[in-house]
Design an enzyme around this catalytic site. Structure first.
Site, mmCIF file in Angstrom:
data_model
loop_
_atom_site.group_PDB
_atom_site.id
_atom_site.type_symbol
_atom_site.label_atom_id
_atom_site.label_comp_id
_atom_site.label_asym_id
_atom_site.label_seq_id
_atom_site.Cartn_x
_atom_site.Cartn_y
_atom_site.Cartn_z
ATOM 1 N N ASP A 1 -59.186 -23.242 10.030
ATOM 2 C CA ASP A 1 -58.283 -22.812 11.102
ATOM 3 C C ASP A 1 -57.711 -24.010 11.861
ATOM 4 O O ASP A 1 -58.185 -25.142 11.735
ATOM 5 C CB ASP A 1 -58.987 -21.856 12.069
ATOM 6 C CG ASP A 1 -60.159 -22.515 12.801
ATOM 7 O OD1 ASP A 1 -60.914 -23.283 12.151
ATOM 8 O OD2 ASP A 1 -60.314 -22.285 14.017
ATOM 9 N N HIS B 1 -55.390 -31.681 18.025
ATOM 10 C CA HIS B 1 -54.864 -30.748 19.039
ATOM 11 C C HIS B 1 -53.618 -31.283 19.725
ATOM 12 O O HIS B 1 -53.169 -30.713 20.706
ATOM 13 C CB HIS B 1 -55.912 -30.413 20.116
ATOM 14 C CG HIS B 1 -57.193 -29.871 19.569
ATOM 15 N ND1 HIS B 1 -58.152 -29.297 20.365
ATOM 16 C CD2 HIS B 1 -57.670 -29.806 18.307
ATOM 17 C CE1 HIS B 1 -59.174 -28.916 19.607
ATOM 18 N NE2 HIS B 1 -58.899 -29.215 18.370
ATOM 19 N N GLU C 1 -63.203 -22.367 13.845
ATOM 20 C CA GLU C 1 -63.957 -23.424 14.522
ATOM 21 C C GLU C 1 -63.354 -23.750 15.877
ATOM 22 O O GLU C 1 -64.046 -24.260 16.758
ATOM 23 C CB GLU C 1 -63.951 -24.696 13.652
ATOM 24 C CG GLU C 1 -64.924 -25.784 14.101
ATOM 25 C CD GLU C 1 -64.303 -26.813 15.054
ATOM 26 O OE1 GLU C 1 -65.075 -27.609 15.622
ATOM 27 O OE2 GLU C 1 -63.054 -26.826 15.239
ATOM 28 N N GLU C 2 -62.075 -23.456 16.034
ATOM 29 C CA GLU C 2 -61.357 -23.914 17.234
ATOM 30 C C GLU C 2 -61.503 -22.965 18.418
ATOM 31 O O GLU C 2 -60.892 -23.199 19.467
ATOM 32 C CB GLU C 2 -59.867 -24.101 16.918
ATOM 33 C CG GLU C 2 -59.572 -25.138 15.838
ATOM 34 C CD GLU C 2 -59.842 -26.578 16.295
ATOM 35 O OE1 GLU C 2 -60.371 -26.773 17.406
ATOM 36 O OE2 GLU C 2 -59.546 -27.500 15.513
ATOM 37 N N GLU D 1 -64.691 -33.499 9.684
ATOM 38 C CA GLU D 1 -63.884 -33.615 10.908
ATOM 39 C C GLU D 1 -63.242 -35.003 10.965
ATOM 40 O O GLU D 1 -63.828 -35.985 10.492
ATOM 41 C CB GLU D 1 -64.786 -33.454 12.142
ATOM 42 C CG GLU D 1 -65.288 -32.056 12.398
ATOM 43 C CD GLU D 1 -64.248 -31.169 13.090
ATOM 44 O OE1 GLU D 1 -63.168 -31.666 13.442
ATOM 45 O OE2 GLU D 1 -64.539 -29.966 13.233
#
Lengths: 355, 355
Positions: free
Chosen positions: B72, B329, B126-127, B155
């Site tokens: 995601d 992000h 995960e977000e 990550e």
């Protein structure tokens, strides 16, 4: 259309007014009822301006007094219809300020030959932004209808004269920082932390309490809102403290603004709203005579009211109405029956009619 | 259904993955595509759990490694589709973390006989809140699929091992006061002013920087939100400062909470969220061997990642993936092509396949 019977006693008339719901911007029904009740009275000249109704005597007296009350209320809060319990009348608007409106309507009908000319104003939208206020609009469209030697605003004041009013202004005091992920906070600058100094100054603020015309006013400087934050894992880059300054009427708006700017020296300060105070003006003969006529007691008015608007037009003005101002805007608002009766009696006498 | 071609180079495959929009809770399409690409591979046992896909070799090797990546992304921010410019691939998810996912898919297909058994996990959500996280769900429904001697979370970590992770917790620090009209502020108690001391302590906070297994962590204590206020003319009776504590992995969650409670001694503190850190665990042979195999360089991980989840299950874990975590992000997120290629090459070699 709801009907108002001005031959009823002022308390029952208050009840009728309360039961015509009139939240700000929904005053058509109550203004229609007020206009219909006043229009047939031969001794008055009645005009309508939006949902504001003005009724004037024109007897060529040496003095003219304005007696004004707003018709709107704050939003309904499960406090309608009116409910009488012993010596109290409960319900939305009983205190702020349909008790005063009822007195105005009774005087308008029954004091047909007052010893001073009277302009009665029942106006819309006092409880919301000034731009909608019936007196703001009237002072633009028909300023002549607001002039006089003296004005009485029937805002709740425990049926005792409250003189002048404090001014009010609002500023946003702002800090800025730099966003960063909160896991690497040393990469940013936290704007909320920087607001620490703003709150520290507010906490140390010492209120001035000047005595003006024998009345002790009481200033106040308060954060009314604080906001800041972007996300739960981000250093905020802005924090805004909204501060309300209530200032005694010996300061002008400009002086009050300067005080706040000096107080927050070093921070970014933006003025967002401002309304002047009004000096008590008790040295004016008409005001002095009124105070004496209604018993001699005078208190300072801490809250802002439309008296400032009259003072701004050069018309000395006081607050004098039934109800405790501390109850205004409260769910449990009510008015003592005795306040309504006392206000009516004292005003009738002052206008030269028997009680 | 969108198609993924695992014979394409990892950079082009990253581009294909990026172009399947997969904001959290909208991962069906990408999970379907991943499952369809892995299902035909005879050397893997593929299972599907919600929108999480697990593919395992079962060669009876002496060691098992888990290699995991989430599918995601954070919400779209005018940064799709993927766009290649020179040595960089731009677009939502290029960095966090579809470059890593592409490497996982390439390894799953092409390293058919790894020198250690591998469990590949491509997971959902995960977000967002931990309850939706594919690994939370998998550890509840099929914990056996998450066990192993060592785990690699792909990550973004600049294609260098980032060991352990810091923990994170959130508290609400609250002050209370008493409402009053701001024109008569001495009748109340301003809760926002009382928050002054909270911010003053935060401003004076001195971050601890402990060295653990040779890595310097860096704690952080930050207000991430502040709120208070009732109305523009009312003294506020509550102010809440939401504080995020990022703590080094030598503190347990309970110790971290105690630190914060002591720090705000005298204030009302409510824990709202907590996730443990993970010690670097570089003394474990499997971790040591991995670090040596991929070049020996290790940095501390400041942000919280799902490595903590593996550590909690007793599986030593590190972060190792393409992309700069500082870009995660962000609207302008991108990944260097070279990172993706380096990660794939080093992992292939470590798994015993030629590069």
């Amino acid at each position: 259309m709801p009907h108002l019977d001005l031959d009823l006693d002022a308390v029952t008339l208050t009840e009728q007014l309360v039961n015509i719901e009139s939240v700000s911007q929904d005053e058509r029904a109550i203004a229609d009822a007020v206009e219909a009740a006043l229009r047939p009275l031969d001794h008055l000249t009645v005009t309508r301006h939006g949902h504001t109704v003005v009724a004037r005597t024109d007897l060529g007296r040496g003095e003219r007094v304005v007696i004004a009350g707003h018709l709107d209320t704050v939003p309904v809060n499960d406090n309608l219809p009116a409910r009488r319990e012993g010596d109290l009348l409960h319900g939305l608007g009983t205190c702020d300020m349909k008790g005063g409106d009822a007195v105005i309507l009774r005087l308008a009908k029954h004091v047909t030959e007052p010893n001073r000319d009277v302009t009665f104003i029942l106006y819309e939208a006092e409880e919301i932004d000034a731009e909608f206020n019936g007196l703001t609009k009237l002072s633009a469209s028909n300023p002549e209808l607001m002039t006089g030697d003296f004005a009485i605003l029937m805002e709740p004041s425990n049926a005792v004269v409250e003189a002048g009013c404090q001014g009010t202004l609002r500023v946003d005091v702002r800090t800025t920082g730099e966003r960063a992920h909160s896991a690497r906070s040393w990469k940013g600058v936290n704007a909320i932390h920087k607001a620490s100094g703003i709150l520290a100054r507010l906490e140390q603020y010492d209120a001035r309490r000047p005595v003006i015309d024998g009345l002790e006013y009481h200033e106040g400087l308060n954060a009314v809102f604080i906001r800041g934050g972007v996300a739960g894992n981000v250093l905020p880059d802005e924090c805004v403290v909204e501060v309300n300054f209530r200032f005694a009427p010996d300061r002008s708006e400009a002086e009050a603004e300067q005080f706040v700017r000096d107080f927050f020296d070093g921070y970014d300060v933006t003025l967002t709203d401002s309304a002047p105070g009004a000096l008590p003006g008790l040295d004016v003969p008409a005001a002095k005579a009124f105070v004496e006529a209604v018993g001699g007691e005078v208190n300072p008015k801490f809250g802002w009211t439309d008296v400032a608007r009259f003072t701004g037009l050069g018309v000395p003005a006081v607050n004098f109405g039934p109800g405790d101002p501390m109850l205004a805007h409260k769910q449990e608002e009510h008015v003592p029956v005795e306040h309504i009766e006392r206000c009516e009696r004292l005003l009738r006498t002052w206008l030269g009619a028997g009680s």
